[in-house]
Design an enzyme around this catalytic site. Structure first.
Site, PDB file in Angstrom:
ATOM      1  N   ASP A   1       5.821  11.817  20.910  1.00 11.63           N
ATOM      2  CA  ASP A   1       6.183  10.268  21.347  1.00 11.63           C
ATOM      3  C   ASP A   1       6.052  10.068  22.943  1.00 11.63           C
ATOM      4  O   ASP A   1       5.193   9.027  23.254  1.00 11.63           O
ATOM      5  CB  ASP A   1       7.455   9.778  20.692  1.00 11.63           C
TER       6      ASP A   1
ATOM      7  N   TYR B   1      15.469  15.606   9.846  1.00  6.58           N
ATOM      8  CA  TYR B   1      14.455  16.025  10.925  1.00  6.58           C
ATOM      9  C   TYR B   1      14.777  17.424  11.164  1.00  6.58           C
ATOM     10  O   TYR B   1      14.187  18.311  11.188  1.00  6.58           O
ATOM     11  CB  TYR B   1      14.561  14.903  11.880  1.00  6.58           C
TER      12      TYR B   1
ATOM     13  N   SER C   1      10.392   3.273  20.365  1.00  9.33           N
ATOM     14  CA  SER C   1      11.016   2.472  21.458  1.00  9.33           C
ATOM     15  C   SER C   1      11.880   3.468  22.302  1.00  9.33           C
ATOM     16  O   SER C   1      11.806   3.108  23.517  1.00  9.33           O
ATOM     17  CB  SER C   1      11.712   1.548  20.803  1.00  9.33           C
ATOM     18  N   SER C   2      12.348   4.531  21.846  1.00  9.57           N
ATOM     19  CA  SER C   2      13.280   5.079  22.713  1.00  9.57           C
ATOM     20  C   SER C   2      12.381   5.984  23.591  1.00  9.57           C
ATOM     21  O   SER C   2      12.626   6.006  24.763  1.00  9.57           O
ATOM     22  CB  SER C   2      13.815   6.114  21.992  1.00  9.57           C
TER      23      SER C   2
ATOM     24  N   GLU D   1       1.394  14.580  11.545  1.00 12.66           N
ATOM     25  CA  GLU D   1       3.010  14.274  11.604  1.00 12.66           C
ATOM     26  C   GLU D   1       3.835  15.629  11.116  1.00 12.66           C
ATOM     27  O   GLU D   1       3.473  16.463  10.401  1.00 12.66           O
ATOM     28  CB  GLU D   1       3.402  13.340  10.214  1.00 12.66           C
TER      29      GLU D   1
ATOM     30  N   LEU E   1       7.947   3.429  15.756  1.00 11.91           N
ATOM     31  CA  LEU E   1       6.997   3.197  16.989  1.00 11.91           C
ATOM     32  C   LEU E   1       7.513   3.790  18.441  1.00 11.91           C
ATOM     33  O   LEU E   1       6.901   3.223  19.506  1.00 11.91           O
ATOM     34  CB  LEU E   1       6.559   1.594  16.916  1.00 11.91           C
TER      35      LEU E   1
HETATM   36  C1  GAF Z   1       9.419  11.613  15.466  1.00  9.64           C
HETATM   37  C2  GAF Z   1       9.611  12.757  16.472  1.00  9.64           C
HETATM   38  F1  GAF Z   1      10.150  12.095  17.654  1.00  9.64           F
HETATM   39  C3  GAF Z   1       8.281  13.201  16.982  1.00  9.64           C
HETATM   40  O1  GAF Z   1       8.411  14.214  18.069  1.00  9.64           O
HETATM   41  C4  GAF Z   1       7.505  13.673  15.960  1.00  9.64           C
HETATM   42  O2  GAF Z   1       8.026  15.181  15.333  1.00  9.64           O
HETATM   43  C5  GAF Z   1       7.465  12.568  14.785  1.00  9.64           C
HETATM   44  O3  GAF Z   1       8.734  12.325  14.382  1.00  9.64           O
HETATM   45  C6  GAF Z   1       6.941  13.361  13.289  1.00  9.64           C
HETATM   46  O4  GAF Z   1       5.513  13.675  13.610  1.00  9.64           O
HETATM   47  O5  GAF Z   1       8.729  10.549  15.663  1.00  9.64           O
END
Ligand code: GAF
Length: 382
Positions: free
Chosen positions: A169, A219, A124-125, A32, A122
């Site tokens: 994702d 983030y 969705s985008s 993660e 999860l």
């Molecule tokens: C979100 C981000 F979209 C992914 O790219 C990733 O960084 C994640 O957070 C964390 O692991 O889902």
């Protein structure tokens, strides 16, 4: 929600013959906040999906319908830009990327909807971006590869949704494979599938049903903190361009030069990359127990060092960790809400679900949602 309903709605609204596409959400077993540090992730596509009915029109217009929200959206193709309708931006963002690559889109009708819970982490985008891009590519015969489409989806998220996400994702949703997770090297984009056979265990997601405001600002702050760490260390080795290149030894040797918060962030990422490699090997050798332990360690790092967890996620983690029926559990995705992923003994999933639901409700007043997920193929035609 079935694709039949989506197709029916499409015919009702637009009257033409649509192309039908499905695009899945994703889980992440481990790894993660490593993707934007050029590191490793270990995700899989799941049987929570968005379905699309799409066809070209010759009206010079984008005409979209979000079936779950029962909302329509229209924009002239020549006016393509970010709109005030949030959900439409995921589609427009992808169309903009195709345009930038020199492709001409004359007009598009699209109805979409599905069962990926929103805000649950999860993806969705990513599923929406991938599914729409896949449909455009098929309809117009642009001939873009899956990798090109993944990159377009990621750019759409950056530019039209304003989230500076990594590649995990979109990659997992597009390239998922039934019963397999993929270990992705987010620098080289090389990947390897691992058969996910958890023997007597199931994958259970527990959805906190909360999404704290902090999620997107924190983030972007985490990304900056990681960059700060890289800038300190690259003075000692110019081959260091991301935390992926940093060893635990090098990091600890320079601890004094770090702000303590930045140090914690970097240490988490460096350790998490190592955990992904170890988890992949553990699964290959059927060592599910070690795999579970690594999941617990991942959560502890996300909670104590990377600080992207929240009380609700930690509560679910604590309940899972003290259960004899759970082998491993952790928060999943960006953090500050969304789901935990739990590896639970097959014959105990019901007992576990009841217990965790009860305790979660009594401590938070919120009803937990529980999903048992299967691993499926990535974005494709229906
Ligand atoms: C979100 C981000 F979209 C992914 O790219 C990733 O960084 C994640 O957070 C964390 O692991 O889902």
């Amino acid at each position: 929600m079935t694709s039949i309903e989506i197709e029916k709605k499409f015919r009702e609204l637009f009257g033409s013959e649509p192309l039908m596409v499905r695009s899945p959400g994703r889980i992440n077993l481990i790894g993660e906040h490593t993707d934007y540090n050029d590191g490793f992730v270990f995700p899989a596509a799941i049987d929570k999906e968005v379905h699309f009915a799409v066809a070209a029109n010759d009206l010079g217009k984008f005409r979209f319908y979000a079936n779950d929200l029962e909302e329509r959206f229209e924009m002239k193709v020549e006016d393509l830009k970010i709109s005030d309708t949030r959900w439409a931006n995921y589609l427009l963002g992808v169309a903009a990327q195709f345009k930038r690559s020199g492709y001409e889109i004359k007009g598009i009708d699209c109805v979409f909807g599905g069962d990926i819970p929103l805000g649950a982490g999860l993806s969705s985008s990513a599923a929406i971006e991938n599914g729409f891009g896949f449909a455009l590519n098929e309809i117009y015969g642009f001939g873009e590869s899956r990798m090109d489409m993944i990159l377009k989806s990621q750019k759409a998220e950056h530019e039209y949704a304003g989230v500076m996400c990594g590649i995990m994702d979109q990659f997992a949703s597009m390239n998922g494979k039934r019963d397999h997770a993929l270990k992705l090297d987010c620098r080289s984009l090389d990947y390897e599938y691992a058969n996910i056979d958890l023997k007597d265990y199931d994958i259970i997601l527990c959805d906190t049903r909360v999404k704290h405001e902090l999620a997107s600002s924190e983030y972007n702050t985490r990304r900056k903190e990681c960059e700060t760490g890289v800038n300190i260390l690259k003075k000692y080795d110019d081959k260091i361009i991301a935390l992926r290149d940093v060893t635990p030894g090098l990091l600890s040797a320079h601890r004094d030069e770090f702000d303590p918060v930045v140090y914690k962030r970097c240490n988490y990422v460096v350790q998490e990359d190592l955990r992904v490699e170890e988890a992949f090997d553990a699964l290959k050798h059927n060592n599910i127990k070690r795999f579970g332990e690594l999941m617990y360690l991942s959560h502890e790092g996300l909670r104590d060092e990377y600080e992207v967890s929240c009380d609700e996620l930690d509560l679910l983690f604590d309940i899972a960790k003290r259960s004899d029926d759970v082998l491993g559990a952790r928060m999943m995705g960006g953090g500050f809400g969304g789901c935990t992923i739990n590896i639970v003994k097959k014959e105990k999933t019901e007992t576990f679900s009841k217990e965790i639901e009860k305790e979660y409700f009594s401590k938070t007043g919120t009803e937990l949602k529980i999903y048992k997920v299967r691993i499926v193929d990535g974005t494709g035609l229906i």
